[in-house]
Design an enzyme around this catalytic site. Sequence first.
Site, PDB file in Angstrom:
ATOM      1  N   ASP A 137       0.855  -1.199   0.000  1.00 16.61           N
ATOM      2  CA  ASP A 137       0.000   0.000   0.000  1.00 16.61           C
ATOM      3  C   ASP A 137       0.887   1.244   0.000  1.00 16.61           C
ATOM      4  O   ASP A 137       2.026   1.193   0.465  1.00 16.61           O
ATOM      5  CB  ASP A 137      -0.852   0.050   1.275  1.00 16.61           C
ATOM      6  CG  ASP A 137      -2.082  -0.854   1.202  1.00 16.61           C
ATOM      7  OD1 ASP A 137      -2.373  -1.408   0.137  1.00 16.61           O
ATOM      8  OD2 ASP A 137      -2.750  -0.988   2.247  1.00 16.61           O
ATOM      9  N   ARG A 187      -0.971  -0.746  -8.797  1.00 17.79           N
ATOM     10  CA  ARG A 187      -2.304  -0.243  -8.441  1.00 17.79           C
ATOM     11  C   ARG A 187      -2.283   1.279  -8.550  1.00 17.79           C
ATOM     12  O   ARG A 187      -1.424   1.938  -7.968  1.00 17.79           O
ATOM     13  CB  ARG A 187      -2.661  -0.647  -7.016  1.00 17.79           C
ATOM     14  CG  ARG A 187      -4.001  -0.066  -6.561  1.00 17.79           C
ATOM     15  CD  ARG A 187      -4.192  -0.158  -5.039  1.00 17.79           C
ATOM     16  NE  ARG A 187      -4.129  -1.510  -4.542  1.00 17.79           N
ATOM     17  CZ  ARG A 187      -3.865  -1.824  -3.268  1.00 17.79           C
ATOM     18  NH1 ARG A 187      -3.632  -0.866  -2.377  1.00 17.79           N
ATOM     19  NH2 ARG A 187      -3.816  -3.077  -2.877  1.00 17.79           N
TER      20      ARG A 187
HETATM   21  C1  LIG Z   1      -8.634  -1.263  -3.864  1.00 18.60           C
HETATM   22  C2  LIG Z   1      -8.212   0.073  -3.349  1.00 18.60           C
HETATM   23  C3  LIG Z   1      -6.971   0.207  -2.767  1.00 18.60           C
HETATM   24  C4  LIG Z   1      -6.537   1.461  -2.301  1.00 18.60           C
HETATM   25  N1  LIG Z   1      -5.262   1.606  -1.819  1.00 18.60           N
HETATM   26  C5  LIG Z   1      -4.829   2.831  -1.460  1.00 18.60           C
HETATM   27  C6  LIG Z   1      -3.489   3.059  -1.060  1.00 18.60           C
HETATM   28  O1  LIG Z   1      -2.651   2.151  -0.995  1.00 18.60           O
HETATM   29  N2  LIG Z   1      -3.123   4.338  -0.733  1.00 18.60           N
HETATM   30  C7  LIG Z   1      -4.004   5.385  -0.784  1.00 18.60           C
HETATM   31  O2  LIG Z   1      -3.608   6.531  -0.515  1.00 18.60           O
HETATM   32  N3  LIG Z   1      -5.281   5.180  -1.145  1.00 18.60           N
HETATM   33  C8  LIG Z   1      -5.708   3.942  -1.470  1.00 18.60           C
HETATM   34  N4  LIG Z   1      -7.021   3.775  -1.860  1.00 18.60           N
HETATM   35  C9  LIG Z   1      -8.007   4.862  -1.651  1.00 18.60           C
HETATM   36  C10 LIG Z   1      -8.042   5.804  -2.836  1.00 18.60           C
HETATM   37  O3  LIG Z   1      -6.851   6.547  -2.898  1.00 18.60           O
HETATM   38  C11 LIG Z   1      -9.224   6.775  -2.736  1.00 18.60           C
HETATM   39  O4  LIG Z   1      -9.088   7.520  -1.567  1.00 18.60           O
HETATM   40  C12 LIG Z   1     -10.576   6.089  -2.731  1.00 18.60           C
HETATM   41  O5  LIG Z   1     -10.600   4.999  -3.601  1.00 18.60           O
HETATM   42  C13 LIG Z   1     -11.676   7.069  -3.166  1.00 18.60           C
HETATM   43  O6  LIG Z   1     -11.432   7.503  -4.468  1.00 18.60           O
HETATM   44  P1  LIG Z   1     -12.321   7.066  -5.748  1.00 18.60           P
HETATM   45  O7  LIG Z   1     -11.354   6.740  -6.834  1.00 18.60           O
HETATM   46  O8  LIG Z   1     -13.209   5.959  -5.399  1.00 18.60           O
HETATM   47  O9  LIG Z   1     -13.060   8.384  -6.160  1.00 18.60           O
HETATM   48  P2  LIG Z   1     -13.803   9.570  -5.386  1.00 18.60           P
HETATM   49  O10 LIG Z   1     -13.327  10.817  -6.054  1.00 18.60           O
HETATM   50  O11 LIG Z   1     -13.694   9.442  -3.893  1.00 18.60           O
HETATM   51  O12 LIG Z   1     -15.295   9.292  -5.773  1.00 18.60           O
HETATM   52  C14 LIG Z   1     -15.717   9.402  -7.131  1.00 18.60           C
HETATM   53  C15 LIG Z   1     -17.102   8.813  -7.257  1.00 18.60           C
HETATM   54  O13 LIG Z   1     -17.042   7.402  -6.988  1.00 18.60           O
HETATM   55  C16 LIG Z   1     -18.221   6.990  -6.276  1.00 18.60           C
HETATM   56  N5  LIG Z   1     -17.832   6.491  -4.962  1.00 18.60           N
HETATM   57  C17 LIG Z   1     -16.689   6.750  -4.300  1.00 18.60           C
HETATM   58  N6  LIG Z   1     -16.654   6.097  -3.128  1.00 18.60           N
HETATM   59  C18 LIG Z   1     -17.808   5.430  -3.033  1.00 18.60           C
HETATM   60  C19 LIG Z   1     -18.374   4.580  -2.051  1.00 18.60           C
HETATM   61  N7  LIG Z   1     -17.747   4.288  -0.916  1.00 18.60           N
HETATM   62  N8  LIG Z   1     -19.590   4.047  -2.292  1.00 18.60           N
HETATM   63  C20 LIG Z   1     -20.255   4.337  -3.435  1.00 18.60           C
HETATM   64  N9  LIG Z   1     -19.760   5.135  -4.412  1.00 18.60           N
HETATM   65  C21 LIG Z   1     -18.579   5.680  -4.214  1.00 18.60           C
HETATM   66  C22 LIG Z   1     -19.098   8.206  -6.197  1.00 18.60           C
HETATM   67  O14 LIG Z   1     -19.920   8.228  -7.327  1.00 18.60           O
HETATM   68  C23 LIG Z   1     -18.107   9.345  -6.249  1.00 18.60           C
HETATM   69  O15 LIG Z   1     -18.676  10.557  -6.699  1.00 18.60           O
HETATM   70  C24 LIG Z   1      -7.429   2.555  -2.380  1.00 18.60           C
HETATM   71  C25 LIG Z   1      -8.669   2.429  -2.987  1.00 18.60           C
HETATM   72  C26 LIG Z   1      -9.064   1.199  -3.475  1.00 18.60           C
HETATM   73  C27 LIG Z   1     -10.389   1.095  -4.166  1.00 18.60           C
END
Ligand SMILES: Cc1cc2nc3c(=O)[nH]c(=O)nc-3n(C[C@H](O)[C@H](O)[C@H](O)COP(=O)(O)OP(=O)(O)OC[C@H]3O[C@@H](n4cnc5c(N)ncnc54)[C@H](O)[C@@H]3O)c2cc1C
Length: 311
Positions: A137, A187
């Site tokens: 991560d 990732r």
């Molecule tokens: C598998 C995975 C591993 C990750 N690993 C890391 C890591 O190692 N380090 C790190 O800093 N971050 C990590 N993250 C978190 C990531 O950086 C984001 O903070 C998180 O994924 C939210 O961003 P988003 O791309 O979903 O978009 P956002 O800009 O948060 O959301 C965009 C749109 O997606 C939809 N959405 C978002 N969240 C949800 C929800 N919970 N339920 C329903 N709809 C939703 C909505 O329509 C929203 O408007 C990880 C995320 C995932 C999915």
Amino acid sequence: MSLLRQPLLLLARSEKVKNLVTRMPVSAGIVRSYVPGEAAANAVDATARLVGDDLRVTLDYLGEDTLDVDQADATVHAYLDLLTALSARGLTRHAEVSVKLSAIGQALPQQGHKIALENARTICRAARNAGTTVTLDMEDHTTTDATLATLRELRKDFPETGAVVQAYLHRTEADCRALAYEGSRVRLCKGAYDEPESVAFQGRTDVDRSYIRCLKVLMAGQGYPMIATHDPRIITIASSLASRYGRGAGSYEFQLLYGARPEEQRRLAYAGETVRVYIPYGTEWYGYLMRRLAERPQNLTFFVRSLVSKK
Ligand SMILES: Cc1cc2nc3c(=O)[nH]c(=O)nc-3n(C[C@H](O)[C@H](O)[C@H](O)COP(=O)(O)OP(=O)(O)OC[C@H]3O[C@@H](n4cnc5c(N)ncnc54)[C@H](O)[C@@H]3O)c2cc1C
């Protein structure tokens, strides 16, 4: 970005609030929807259910910013026990593990880098023996160089180790170019920490644009992109980029968090995409939960209600 994002991310690092919030039972509403439980058995059961639905999994034993060698050792052992349990249930073909270096010693004041590297090696060896892989991560930007340096060391012996990059950092497009080589599992996420303007894009549109630039680099490259997002627009763009760059099923994957858009997880898998669900488990769910609330403040009402209704 939401006005609540920064305060919630600050709270993620407050011991006082942590002590208050973690007294509520883990089964309380919102926590339970993002974390299947505190025990490895809960995580393994959740894995089996998701694998039964044709999904893959990556498991994270919760914990971060460890400043204690014994705690770092305990985390390593938790991963070894988890890998044994996954193997015993025949799940390691579909389930890997995600590790935060700060949970296994990176933040220790003396020899943190060396201790984290050795601990990560131990987990990588156990994962390989169990027939699976590890992804490192990515945490806040002060650790990016150290984490990528550890990744390079690990990949000498365990080239299957996955990297994570965060689109909100200015540096990430260049990191993607460096990481887009054959066999390199990467990732791409937006990034979950509170980062200063000097290193990170601040506005949602700028972060999304950066994500797409980074995604193009990874999809055009020789590695294995792991597209970690719930964003419907980005998921659609990723599918069309896969066609543009002639990538077939199995040459990239989507990743979503446990409890986030579960119907979309199944829809993508049903459409033939490889989909991996990130399952966190353990007692140290506070920081993780706060980052999820920061991303989705509409969950706050639900969260506050579960706090005040606790016994
Ligand atoms: C598998 C995975 C591993 C990750 N690993 C890391 C890591 O190692 N380090 C790190 O800093 N971050 C990590 N993250 C978190 C990531 O950086 C984001 O903070 C998180 O994924 C939210 O961003 P988003 O791309 O979903 O978009 P956002 O800009 O948060 O959301 C965009 C749109 O997606 C939809 N959405 C978002 N969240 C949800 C929800 N919970 N339920 C329903 N709809 C939703 C909505 O329509 C929203 O408007 C990880 C995320 C995932 C999915």
